[in-house]
Design an enzyme around this catalytic site. Structure first.
Site, PDB file in Angstrom:
ATOM      1  N   ASP A 216       0.833  -1.208   0.015  1.00  0.00           N
ATOM      2  CA  ASP A 216       0.043  -0.209  -0.087  1.00  0.00           C
ATOM      3  C   ASP A 216       1.107   1.163   0.022  1.00  0.00           C
ATOM      4  O   ASP A 216       1.903   1.140   0.251  1.00  0.00           O
ATOM      5  CB  ASP A 216      -1.045   0.094   1.336  1.00  0.00           C
ATOM      6  CG  ASP A 216      -1.790   1.117   1.203  1.00  0.00           C
ATOM      7  OD1 ASP A 216      -2.448   1.645   0.197  1.00  0.00           O
ATOM      8  OD2 ASP A 216      -1.991   1.853   2.323  1.00  0.00           O
ATOM      9  N   SER A 217       0.189   2.356  -0.253  1.00  0.00           N
ATOM     10  CA  SER A 217       1.217   3.598  -0.184  1.00  0.00           C
ATOM     11  C   SER A 217       1.659   3.836   1.301  1.00  0.00           C
ATOM     12  O   SER A 217       2.508   4.567   1.383  1.00  0.00           O
ATOM     13  CB  SER A 217       0.150   4.860  -0.707  1.00  0.00           C
ATOM     14  OG  SER A 217      -0.919   4.804   0.441  1.00  0.00           O
TER      15      SER A 217
ATOM     16  N   TYR B 299      -1.211   8.563  -2.395  1.00  0.00           N
ATOM     17  CA  TYR B 299      -1.035   8.583  -3.691  1.00  0.00           C
ATOM     18  C   TYR B 299      -2.294   9.463  -4.193  1.00  0.00           C
ATOM     19  O   TYR B 299      -2.252   9.478  -5.320  1.00  0.00           O
ATOM     20  CB  TYR B 299      -1.121   7.045  -3.997  1.00  0.00           C
ATOM     21  CG  TYR B 299       0.254   6.362  -3.698  1.00  0.00           C
ATOM     22  CD1 TYR B 299       1.134   6.709  -3.280  1.00  0.00           C
ATOM     23  CD2 TYR B 299      -0.023   5.007  -4.221  1.00  0.00           C
ATOM     24  CE1 TYR B 299       2.356   5.990  -3.058  1.00  0.00           C
ATOM     25  CE2 TYR B 299       1.165   3.979  -4.357  1.00  0.00           C
ATOM     26  CZ  TYR B 299       2.456   4.623  -3.637  1.00  0.00           C
ATOM     27  OH  TYR B 299       3.400   3.798  -3.457  1.00  0.00           O
ATOM     28  N   GLY B 300      -3.286   9.582  -3.349  1.00  0.00           N
ATOM     29  CA  GLY B 300      -4.585   9.596  -3.882  1.00  0.00           C
ATOM     30  C   GLY B 300      -4.810  10.948  -4.809  1.00  0.00           C
ATOM     31  O   GLY B 300      -5.867  11.035  -5.535  1.00  0.00           O
TER      32      GLY B 300
ATOM     33  N   CYS C 213      -4.256  -1.403  -2.003  1.00  0.00           N
ATOM     34  CA  CYS C 213      -4.582   0.143  -2.288  1.00  0.00           C
ATOM     35  C   CYS C 213      -5.312   0.049  -3.223  1.00  0.00           C
ATOM     36  O   CYS C 213      -5.055  -0.169  -4.651  1.00  0.00           O
ATOM     37  CB  CYS C 213      -3.225   0.490  -2.501  1.00  0.00           C
ATOM     38  SG  CYS C 213      -3.026   2.495  -3.019  1.00  0.00           S
ATOM     39  N   ASN C 214      -6.354   0.806  -3.159  1.00  0.00           N
ATOM     40  CA  ASN C 214      -7.393   0.970  -4.199  1.00  0.00           C
ATOM     41  C   ASN C 214      -6.997   1.882  -5.155  1.00  0.00           C
ATOM     42  O   ASN C 214      -7.302   1.868  -6.352  1.00  0.00           O
ATOM     43  CB  ASN C 214      -8.782   1.589  -3.621  1.00  0.00           C
ATOM     44  CG  ASN C 214      -9.619   0.760  -2.719  1.00  0.00           C
ATOM     45  OD1 ASN C 214      -9.033   0.549  -1.655  1.00  0.00           O
ATOM     46  ND2 ASN C 214     -10.524   0.028  -3.040  1.00  0.00           N
ATOM     47  N   THR C 215      -6.141   3.059  -4.813  1.00  0.00           N
ATOM     48  CA  THR C 215      -5.608   3.949  -5.794  1.00  0.00           C
ATOM     49  C   THR C 215      -4.654   3.331  -6.615  1.00  0.00           C
ATOM     50  O   THR C 215      -4.796   3.559  -8.005  1.00  0.00           O
ATOM     51  CB  THR C 215      -5.081   4.929  -4.972  1.00  0.00           C
ATOM     52  OG1 THR C 215      -6.015   5.606  -4.005  1.00  0.00           O
ATOM     53  CG2 THR C 215      -4.767   6.282  -5.831  1.00  0.00           C
TER      54      THR C 215
ATOM     55  N   CYS D 272     -11.051   2.841   0.059  1.00  0.00           N
ATOM     56  CA  CYS D 272      -9.924   3.083   0.329  1.00  0.00           C
ATOM     57  C   CYS D 272      -9.233   2.314   1.643  1.00  0.00           C
ATOM     58  O   CYS D 272     -10.091   2.352   2.528  1.00  0.00           O
ATOM     59  CB  CYS D 272      -9.459   4.634   0.607  1.00  0.00           C
ATOM     60  SG  CYS D 272      -7.838   5.186   1.143  1.00  0.00           S
ATOM     61  N   THR D 273      -8.128   1.550   1.311  1.00  0.00           N
ATOM     62  CA  THR D 273      -7.813   0.724   2.540  1.00  0.00           C
ATOM     63  C   THR D 273      -7.342   1.375   3.821  1.00  0.00           C
ATOM     64  O   THR D 273      -7.275   0.952   4.976  1.00  0.00           O
ATOM     65  CB  THR D 273      -6.653  -0.122   2.152  1.00  0.00           C
ATOM     66  OG1 THR D 273      -5.718   0.470   1.491  1.00  0.00           O
ATOM     67  CG2 THR D 273      -7.030  -1.058   1.069  1.00  0.00           C
ATOM     68  N   HIS D 274      -7.271   2.673   3.705  1.00  0.00           N
ATOM     69  CA  HIS D 274      -6.710   3.384   4.826  1.00  0.00           C
ATOM     70  C   HIS D 274      -8.303   3.793   5.891  1.00  0.00           C
ATOM     71  O   HIS D 274      -7.795   3.517   7.155  1.00  0.00           O
ATOM     72  CB  HIS D 274      -6.326   4.867   4.694  1.00  0.00           C
ATOM     73  CG  HIS D 274      -4.806   4.714   4.250  1.00  0.00           C
ATOM     74  ND1 HIS D 274      -4.218   4.623   3.237  1.00  0.00           N
ATOM     75  CD2 HIS D 274      -3.853   5.487   5.265  1.00  0.00           C
ATOM     76  CE1 HIS D 274      -2.884   4.886   3.276  1.00  0.00           C
ATOM     77  NE2 HIS D 274      -2.730   5.201   4.513  1.00  0.00           N
TER      78      HIS D 274
HETATM   79  N1  DGL Z   1      -4.819   3.168   0.676  1.00  0.00           N
HETATM   80  C1  DGL Z   1      -4.721   3.687  -0.468  1.00  0.00           C
HETATM   81  C2  DGL Z   1      -6.048   3.312  -1.049  1.00  0.00           C
HETATM   82  O1  DGL Z   1      -6.625   2.395  -0.972  1.00  0.00           O
HETATM   83  C3  DGL Z   1      -4.128   4.990  -0.819  1.00  0.00           C
HETATM   84  C4  DGL Z   1      -4.514   6.095  -0.042  1.00  0.00           C
HETATM   85  C5  DGL Z   1      -3.495   7.285  -0.579  1.00  0.00           C
HETATM   86  O2  DGL Z   1      -2.351   7.210  -0.485  1.00  0.00           O
HETATM   87  O3  DGL Z   1      -4.032   8.353  -0.964  1.00  0.00           O
HETATM   88  O4  DGL Z   1      -6.700   4.023  -1.997  1.00  0.00           O
END
Ligand code: DGL
Length: 260
Positions: free
Chosen positions: A10-11, A42-43, A73-75, A184-186
Site C-alpha cells: 500500500d502507499s 497517492y490519492g 491500495c485502491n488507488t 480506500c484501505t486506510h
Molecule cells: N490506501 C490507499 C487506497 O486504498 C491510498 C491512499 C493514498 O495514499 O492516498 O486508495
C-alpha cells in the site's frame, strides 16, 4: 505447496487493514508488508506516477521472494493493476475492488455512498464497477478528504477526525444512503468514528478487505501456491521511507491485530 511469503503493498499504513484479514484467514502463510511511506498519499498524484510507484513496489516484493502480490491500495489498483498483471505474468496479483456490488445488492433505500480517493473515483475501474452493478441505484461518490492523513498521523480517535468524517459524509447521509462503501484501505481504521457518526441512522459500512482475503486464498489454491499446513509463518515489514516509518508499520500491525 510453496512456503514463500505473500507480498502486500500500500502507499502507507492503510493496507494493514487487508494484511490483518489475510493473516486471520491464512495463518500458515508468511507475509511481507510494504508500506511505501515515502510517497504517501497517492490519492492526488497523476496516474503515470502511481503506475511507476506501484511498479517499483511490486519489483521490490518480488526481489524479497514473494510468490504472490496483493495490491492493498485502491488507488494503485485503479491506476496500475492491468500494467502490473501484464508485466509480472504469470505471478498472480490481487487488487482491490470497491465493494459496490454487495452495497447495491443490499441497499433498501436505493442509495449508496462510496468513499475513496480522488484518483480512485476518477478511474475506469470505478466507472465500470458502477455500470455493472449499480443499475437502478443512486451511487454517491465522495472523496475522503484528509482521511489518509488522519490515519498516517495516528489521529483517528480525535475530535478533529470526527469533524472531518462528519463533513465528508454529510452529502451521502442527506441523500438517504443506507450503505457506505469504504473504497480506500486506510478508511477502515476510521470505522469507530464512522460508526459513531452514522449511529442510529440504519447505515451499513462496507469494508471489502475480508473478500480480498478470500480471493487470495482462492488464488493460492488455483496456482498451487499454498504453504504447508503446519508452516510457521513470519511477518516482515518494509518501506521506501525510513526505519522510523518501518517501525510505525510494525506497531500499527501489532495494534490492529490485538483489536480484531
Ligand atoms: N490506501 C490507499 C487506497 O486504498 C491510498 C491512499 C493514498 O495514499 O492516498 O486508495
Amino acid at each position: 505447496m510453496n512456503n514463500a511469503p505473500i507480498g502486500i503493498y500500500d502507499s502507507g499504513l492503510g493496507g494493514l487493514t487487508v494484511w490483518r484479514e489475510v493473516k486471520k484467514l491464512l495463518p500458515s502463510e508468511s507475509l511481507i508488508y510494504l508500506g511505501d511511506g515515502k510517497n504517501c498519499p497517492y490519492g492526488t498524484r497523476p496516474v503515470e506516477e502511481i503506475v511507476m510507484l506501484a511498479d517499483a513496489a511490486v519489483a521490490r516484493l518480488i526481489a524479497e521472494g514473494c510468490k504472490m502480490v496483493v495490491v492493498a491500495c485502491n488507488t494503485a489498483t485503479a491506476a496500475a493493476i492491468d500494467f502490473l498483471r501484464t508485466k509480472y505474468a504469470p505471478m498472480p496479483i490481487v487488487g482491490m475492488e470497491p465493494a459496490v456490488k454487495p452495497a447495491c445488492r443490499d441497499t433498501r433505500s436505493g442509495v449508496i455512498g462510496v468513499l475513496a480517493t480522488e484518483r480512485s473515483l476518477e478511474g475506469d475501474l470505478f466507472r465500470r464497477t458502477v455500470a455493472k452493478y449499480g443499475e437502478g441505484v443512486e451511487v454517491v461518490p465522495v472523496v475522503g478528504k484528509g482521511f489518509v492523513e488522519l490515519v498516517e498521523q495516528n489521529r483517528e480517535e480525535t475530535s478533529e477526525a470526527e469533524a472531518i468524517v462528519k463533513s465528508a459524509i454529510a452529502e451521502i447521509l442527506s441523500k438517504g444512503a443506507d450503505q457506505i462503501v469504504l473504497g480506500c484501505t486506510h478508511y477502515p481504521f476510521l470505522l469507530p468514528v464512522l460508526e459513531r457518526v452514522v449511529s442510529g441512522r440504519g447505515v451499513t459500512i462496507v469494508d471489502p478487505s475480508p473478500a480480498v482475503a478470500r480471493r487470495v486464498a482462492q488464488l493460492l489454491n488455483e496456482y498451487n501456491l499454498c504453504a504447508i499446513p503446519d508452516h510457521r509463518p513470519s511477518y516482515r515489514f518494509v518501506t521506501f521511507a525510513d526505519e522510523t516509518y518501518r517501525q510505525q508499520l510494525e506497531n500499527k500491525a501489532t495494534a490492529c491485530c490485538s483489536e480484531s
